[in-house]
Design a protein around this motif. Structure first.
Motif, PDB file in Angstrom:
ATOM      1  N   VAL A   1      37.700   6.613 -11.294  1.00 20.36           N
ATOM      2  CA  VAL A   1      38.425   5.393 -11.634  1.00 20.36           C
ATOM      3  C   VAL A   1      37.635   4.175 -11.172  1.00 20.36           C
ATOM      4  O   VAL A   1      37.473   3.197 -11.923  1.00 20.36           O
ATOM      5  N   GLN A   2      37.131   4.205  -9.943  1.00 19.64           N
ATOM      6  CA  GLN A   2      36.344   3.084  -9.432  1.00 19.64           C
ATOM      7  C   GLN A   2      35.064   2.886 -10.250  1.00 19.64           C
ATOM      8  O   GLN A   2      34.685   1.754 -10.560  1.00 19.64           O
ATOM      9  N   GLU A   3      34.415   3.985 -10.595  1.00 20.26           N
ATOM     10  CA  GLU A   3      33.187   3.895 -11.382  1.00 20.26           C
ATOM     11  C   GLU A   3      33.471   3.347 -12.777  1.00 20.26           C
ATOM     12  O   GLU A   3      32.686   2.561 -13.316  1.00 20.26           O
TER      13      GLU A   3
ATOM     14  N   ALA B   1      19.482  -1.157 -28.434  1.00 16.74           N
ATOM     15  CA  ALA B   1      20.368  -0.095 -28.932  1.00 16.74           C
ATOM     16  C   ALA B   1      20.487   1.027 -27.911  1.00 16.74           C
ATOM     17  O   ALA B   1      21.554   1.606 -27.737  1.00 16.74           O
ATOM     18  N   ARG B   2      19.397   1.322 -27.218  1.00 15.23           N
ATOM     19  CA  ARG B   2      19.426   2.396 -26.224  1.00 15.23           C
ATOM     20  C   ARG B   2      20.378   2.056 -25.079  1.00 15.23           C
ATOM     21  O   ARG B   2      21.126   2.905 -24.601  1.00 15.23           O
ATOM     22  N   ASP B   3      20.375   0.790 -24.643  1.00 17.05           N
ATOM     23  CA  ASP B   3      21.281   0.369 -23.566  1.00 17.05           C
ATOM     24  C   ASP B   3      22.739   0.459 -24.007  1.00 17.05           C
ATOM     25  O   ASP B   3      23.602   0.891 -23.248  1.00 17.05           O
ATOM     26  N   LEU B   4      23.000   0.046 -25.238  1.00 16.44           N
ATOM     27  CA  LEU B   4      24.361   0.118 -25.756  1.00 16.44           C
ATOM     28  C   LEU B   4      24.822   1.563 -25.896  1.00 16.44           C
ATOM     29  O   LEU B   4      25.968   1.899 -25.574  1.00 16.44           O
ATOM     30  N   ASP B   5      23.925   2.424 -26.349  1.00 21.24           N
ATOM     31  CA  ASP B   5      24.259   3.842 -26.489  1.00 21.24           C
ATOM     32  C   ASP B   5      24.515   4.471 -25.122  1.00 21.24           C
ATOM     33  O   ASP B   5      25.454   5.240 -24.946  1.00 21.24           O
ATOM     34  N   GLU B   6      23.683   4.118 -24.168  1.00 20.23           N
ATOM     35  CA  GLU B   6      23.843   4.616 -22.796  1.00 20.23           C
ATOM     36  C   GLU B   6      25.195   4.184 -22.222  1.00 20.23           C
ATOM     37  O   GLU B   6      25.899   4.970 -21.583  1.00 20.23           O
ATOM     38  N   TYR B   7      25.561   2.930 -22.444  1.00 17.04           N
ATOM     39  CA  TYR B   7      26.838   2.401 -21.972  1.00 17.04           C
ATOM     40  C   TYR B   7      27.988   3.192 -22.594  1.00 17.04           C
ATOM     41  O   TYR B   7      28.928   3.591 -21.907  1.00 17.04           O
ATOM     42  N   ARG B   8      27.917   3.425 -23.893  1.00 16.33           N
ATOM     43  CA  ARG B   8      28.969   4.156 -24.610  1.00 16.33           C
ATOM     44  C   ARG B   8      29.104   5.586 -24.090  1.00 16.33           C
ATOM     45  O   ARG B   8      30.214   6.070 -23.847  1.00 16.33           O
ATOM     46  N   ILE B   9      27.987   6.267 -23.881  1.00 14.83           N
ATOM     47  CA  ILE B   9      28.010   7.651 -23.409  1.00 14.83           C
ATOM     48  C   ILE B   9      28.658   7.744 -22.026  1.00 14.83           C
ATOM     49  O   ILE B   9      29.497   8.605 -21.775  1.00 14.83           O
ATOM     50  N   LYS B  10      28.278   6.832 -21.148  1.00 15.23           N
ATOM     51  CA  LYS B  10      28.848   6.856 -19.796  1.00 15.23           C
ATOM     52  C   LYS B  10      30.338   6.530 -19.843  1.00 15.23           C
ATOM     53  O   LYS B  10      31.139   7.158 -19.141  1.00 15.23           O
ATOM     54  N   LYS B  11      30.724   5.568 -20.673  1.00 12.69           N
ATOM     55  CA  LYS B  11      32.142   5.220 -20.776  1.00 12.69           C
ATOM     56  C   LYS B  11      32.945   6.397 -21.304  1.00 12.69           C
ATOM     57  O   LYS B  11      34.020   6.703 -20.789  1.00 12.69           O
ATOM     58  N   GLU B  12      32.438   7.095 -22.325  1.00 15.35           N
ATOM     59  CA  GLU B  12      33.135   8.262 -22.854  1.00 15.35           C
ATOM     60  C   GLU B  12      33.302   9.331 -21.779  1.00 15.35           C
ATOM     61  O   GLU B  12      34.369   9.937 -21.652  1.00 15.35           O
ATOM     62  N   PHE B  13      32.250   9.571 -20.995  1.00  9.00           N
ATOM     63  CA  PHE B  13      32.329  10.560 -19.925  1.00  9.00           C
ATOM     64  C   PHE B  13      33.400  10.179 -18.916  1.00  9.00           C
ATOM     65  O   PHE B  13      34.244  10.999 -18.531  1.00  9.00           O
ATOM     66  N   LEU B  14      33.392   8.918 -18.474  1.00  6.47           N
ATOM     67  CA  LEU B  14      34.350   8.475 -17.463  1.00  6.47           C
ATOM     68  C   LEU B  14      35.778   8.532 -17.993  1.00  6.47           C
ATOM     69  O   LEU B  14      36.700   8.899 -17.264  1.00  6.47           O
ATOM     70  N   MET B  15      35.974   8.208 -19.254  1.00  3.90           N
ATOM     71  CA  MET B  15      37.310   8.284 -19.842  1.00  3.90           C
ATOM     72  C   MET B  15      37.783   9.734 -19.932  1.00  3.90           C
ATOM     73  O   MET B  15      38.952  10.024 -19.673  1.00  3.90           O
ATOM     74  N   GLU B  16      36.898  10.649 -20.287  1.00  6.17           N
ATOM     75  CA  GLU B  16      37.265  12.069 -20.340  1.00  6.17           C
ATOM     76  C   GLU B  16      37.644  12.590 -18.967  1.00  6.17           C
ATOM     77  O   GLU B  16      38.588  13.349 -18.822  1.00  6.17           O
TER      78      GLU B  16
END
Length: 132
Positions: free
Chosen positions: A99-101, A116-131
């Motif tokens: 939650v903090q992360e 694009a790589r930074d945006l993709d990286e951001y999206r991947i990490k956000k999806e992981f944290l939401m899961e």
């Protein structure tokens, strides 16, 4: 079918059949199951999640590399040898960390004209944290 680090939950978007629940495994595979009644569906969901929690050892830290890329933590397949109380404490600590992360991650949005790589990286990490 291994249920370590899995999550069972209702499948409200699945409307073809009643009493359907989904099971997402640690390998990110998704299974749909149908129960005869809503009560049995809830029973299956709670029992699967209980067993998944009892069998889920704490994740190992992600591999370290020279790049600052996000890498998912490694989920061990060996069952936990900790007593249920210790398991609960570990799960609660992990949830607090995630939650903090997630809050910290959402505070540092990539620039609108970012690579694009930074945006993709951001999206991947956000999806992981939401899961999680």
């Amino acid at each position: 079918l291994g249920v370590h680090h899995a999550l069972a939950e209702r499948a409200p978007k699945y409307t073809k059949r009643p009493n359907v629940f989904r099971l997402q495994t640690a390998e990110r595979r998704l299974f749909l199951f149908q129960a005869p009644t809503p009560e049995e569906m809830l029973s299956w969901i709670s029992r699967i999640n209980l067993v998944a929690a009892l069998f889920s050892s704490p994740p190992f830290p992600a591999a370290v590399g020279s790049q600052r890329r996000f890498v998912r933590p490694i989920l061990p397949t060996a069952p936990s040898r900790s007593p249920p109380e210790e398991q609960l404490r570990c799960h609660e600590e992990w949830l607090e960390r995630v939650v903090q992360e997630l809050l910290e991650h959402q505070r540092h949005l990539p620039e609108g004209r970012g690579r694009a790589r930074d945006l993709d990286e951001y999206r991947i990490k956000k999806e992981f944290l939401m899961e999680e």
